[in-house]
Design a protein around this motif. Structure first.
Motif, PDB file in Angstrom:
ATOM      1  N   ASP A  18       8.077  18.698  50.760  1.00 14.91           N
ATOM      2  CA  ASP A  18       8.595  19.905  50.102  1.00 14.91           C
ATOM      3  C   ASP A  18       9.378  20.728  51.123  1.00 14.91           C
ATOM      4  OD1 ASP A  18       9.070  22.276  48.791  1.00 14.91           O
ATOM      5  OD2 ASP A  18       7.070  22.406  47.898  1.00 14.91           O
ATOM      6  N   GLU A  19      10.702  20.606  51.097  1.00 16.85           N
ATOM      7  CA  GLU A  19      11.539  21.268  52.092  1.00 16.85           C
ATOM      8  C   GLU A  19      11.468  22.784  51.977  1.00 16.85           C
ATOM      9  OE1 GLU A  19      15.504  19.808  52.180  1.00 16.85           O
ATOM     10  OE2 GLU A  19      14.926  17.700  52.115  1.00 16.85           O
ATOM     11  N   GLU A  20      11.451  23.297  50.761  1.00 20.31           N
ATOM     12  CA  GLU A  20      11.400  24.739  50.573  1.00 20.31           C
ATOM     13  C   GLU A  20      10.105  25.315  51.134  1.00 20.31           C
ATOM     14  OE1 GLU A  20      11.668  28.037  46.943  1.00 20.31           O
ATOM     15  OE2 GLU A  20      12.108  25.907  46.573  1.00 20.31           O
ATOM     16  N   ARG A  21       8.998  24.624  50.873  1.00 19.54           N
ATOM     17  CA  ARG A  21       7.707  25.068  51.395  1.00 19.54           C
ATOM     18  C   ARG A  21       7.682  24.990  52.920  1.00 19.54           C
ATOM     19  NH1 ARG A  21       3.524  28.382  51.009  1.00 19.54           N
ATOM     20  NH2 ARG A  21       1.540  27.444  51.569  1.00 19.54           N
ATOM     21  N   ALA A  22       8.221  23.901  53.459  1.00 16.75           N
ATOM     22  CA  ALA A  22       8.260  23.747  54.913  1.00 16.75           C
ATOM     23  C   ALA A  22       9.096  24.842  55.562  1.00 16.75           C
ATOM     24  CB  ALA A  22       8.814  22.365  55.276  1.00 16.75           C
ATOM     25  N   LEU A  23      10.215  25.193  54.944  1.00 23.52           N
ATOM     26  CA  LEU A  23      11.065  26.251  55.483  1.00 23.52           C
ATOM     27  C   LEU A  23      10.344  27.596  55.459  1.00 23.52           C
ATOM     28  CD1 LEU A  23      13.823  27.168  56.529  1.00 23.52           C
ATOM     29  CD2 LEU A  23      14.572  27.410  54.159  1.00 23.52           C
ATOM     30  N   THR A  24       9.651  27.884  54.373  1.00 16.91           N
ATOM     31  CA  THR A  24       8.898  29.134  54.276  1.00 16.91           C
ATOM     32  C   THR A  24       7.831  29.224  55.366  1.00 16.91           C
ATOM     33  OG1 THR A  24       9.239  29.222  51.883  1.00 16.91           O
ATOM     34  CG2 THR A  24       7.424  30.521  52.779  1.00 16.91           C
ATOM     35  N   LEU A  25       7.113  28.123  55.579  1.00 19.20           N
ATOM     36  CA  LEU A  25       6.072  28.114  56.609  1.00 19.20           C
ATOM     37  C   LEU A  25       6.678  28.241  58.002  1.00 19.20           C
ATOM     38  CD1 LEU A  25       3.750  25.331  55.157  1.00 19.20           C
ATOM     39  CD2 LEU A  25       3.343  27.796  55.180  1.00 19.20           C
ATOM     40  N   ALA A  26       7.822  27.606  58.216  1.00 17.55           N
ATOM     41  CA  ALA A  26       8.486  27.717  59.518  1.00 17.55           C
ATOM     42  C   ALA A  26       8.871  29.167  59.796  1.00 17.55           C
ATOM     43  CB  ALA A  26       9.718  26.816  59.553  1.00 17.55           C
ATOM     44  N   LYS A  27       9.348  29.879  58.787  1.00 23.68           N
ATOM     45  CA  LYS A  27       9.705  31.291  58.963  1.00 23.68           C
ATOM     46  C   LYS A  27       8.479  32.126  59.302  1.00 23.68           C
ATOM     47  CE  LYS A  27      13.764  31.237  55.917  1.00 23.68           C
ATOM     48  NZ  LYS A  27      14.344  31.724  54.628  1.00 23.68           N
TER      49      LYS A  27
END
Length: 414
Positions: free
Chosen positions: A147-156
């Protein structure tokens, strides 16, 4: 290793833009040193040149006295240069050492921050990934399912928390060390722009901190996924074997062992799957469901079992086998044993056989009266003349046996 490579690449695609903003290419350490040294030297030199001592060196009417003052002026200039160089280097080194000790001491804390955000995400993803692998999906498909969107949110979120940690450390270092630098500048009557020093120090600490944190994040993310990978592999291997068999997916245990670390070889061979814990009952039940499906009722049904008989729930297996034989399924047993049992026990009662061999004999169908490939050629002795049971200890026995079976399948009476 392939999974790690693909997962690392995927994480970089998702989180790379978040952490790119932390990259400082310039030599922040050198810029800090150069600015402090130059600012101290130039400001102190200008002040020296406007001092009374400098004016006294221009007393033409007293040449000897002017020469004495000139010598003192030159010594003072040398001292300014030495103090400027030493103060700049000592301050930058102190900042570097303080930062290095802090980031090393706080490493576990940073790892905890990263894992706190990613643990549930990694756990859910790995469960899905390994199940997909068992079902036969490729690693590329599995990694693309992240899940790229979830991964991006967690990275932020990780970036925001770590950035706050870095900012707190910057403030602490400036409080501890900047006062000492300002004290040293007074030794040579120099001036420093405090805001510029703070800005350059902050820039250096940001660079130094994130040069440490970026690889730590990558290492922690991969380590977290790998630990989840190992834990899931250890806890769910039997379920995956049953899942693969239920979906008729051939995924050899050897290929699973290449995906998990080497220390799981023992798990693969002992965790309720091999060596006395074969899921025979489940396999036989699945075969029974296939044989009983209405779409196969017009087919000739033959079940070939090759085993040493050392599996649990023998009584349940015998019940299933008996019901199958009532439905017209011919069961042929291929017994594997380290001794040539059928040579030795051909004339002895089955109750004296080893339990595994006895179970394989009981599973087998009655041998038809007519001659067929199961009875000819005799690959190994038939223990009772009434059972489709053969000892198949070597691979070279399987080929002619299967050739004969597939050429003219055995049919039950009626």
């Amino acid at each position: 290793e392939r999974f790690q490579q693909l997962l690392h690449r995927k994480w970089q695609q998702c989180a790379g833009t978040v952490f790119e903003q932390t990259a400082i290419v310039a030599n922040a350490f050198g810029e800090l040193v150069d600015y402090i040294e130059q600012a101290l030297h130039e400001s102190a030199t200008r002040r020296l040149q406007r001092s009374l001592l400098a004016r006294l060196t221009r007393l033409d009417c007293f040449p000897r006295l002017a020469a004495l003052f000139q010598e003192r002026l030159e010594r003072r200039a040398v001292r300014i240069r030495e103090v400027s160089r030493r103060a700049a280097r000592e301050y930058a080194d102190s900042v570097f050492n303080q930062a290095s000790r802090h980031f090393k001491r706080s490493r576990d804390h940073y790892v905890h921050i990263i894992e706190r955000h990613l643990e549930r995400f990694a756990e859910a993803y790995v469960v899905t990934a390994l199940q997909a692998f068992v079902l036969g999906f490729t690693l590329e498909e599995i990694v693309d399912d992240l899940d790229e969107e979830r991964a991006l949110t967690l990275a932020k979120r990780i970036y925001a928390d770590l950035q706050r940690e870095v900012e707190q450390h910057v403030t602490m270092v400036l409080t501890l060390l900047l006062g000492k630098l300002m004290a040293q500048r007074r030794l040579i009557s120099a001036r420093l722009d405090r805001r510029t020093v703070e800005s350059l120090t902050r820039r250096f600490l940001q660079k130094h901190g994130w040069d440490i944190l970026r690889p730590l994040i990558e290492e922690t993310v991969l380590s977290l996924f790998l630990r989840q990978f190992q834990r899931e592999a250890r806890n769910n291997l039997q379920r995956w074997v049953r899942l693969a068999s239920s979906r008729e997916v051939i995924r050899p245990l050897k290929s699973l062992s290449t995906l998990v670390p080497a220390e799981f070889e023992e798990q693969l061979c002992t965790a309720g799957v091999l060596f006395g814990a074969t899921p025979f009952q489940e396999a036989l039940d699945w075969a029974a469901r296939r044989f009983l499906e209405p779409c196969y009722q017009q087919h000739r049904k033959v079940l070939l079992i090759i085993s040493d008989g050392a599996f649990p729930y023998a009584q349940g297996a015998l019940i299933t086998a008996r019901l199958l034989k009532r439905r017209g399924v011919v069961i042929i047993s291929g017994l594997i044993h380290r001794q040539r049992l059928l040579d030795r026990f051909c004339r002895r009662a089955p109750q004296h056989w080893p339990p595994g061999a006895r179970c394989m004999l009981e599973l087998a169908s009655e041998l038809p009266d007519e001659e067929g490939p199961a009875a000819s050629p005799p690959l190994s002795p038939v223990p009772s003349g009434k059972k489709c049971c053969y000892q198949l200890n070597h691979a070279d026995l399987l080929e002619p046996f299967l050739d004969g079976l597939l050429t003219d399948p055995v049919v039950a009476d009626g």
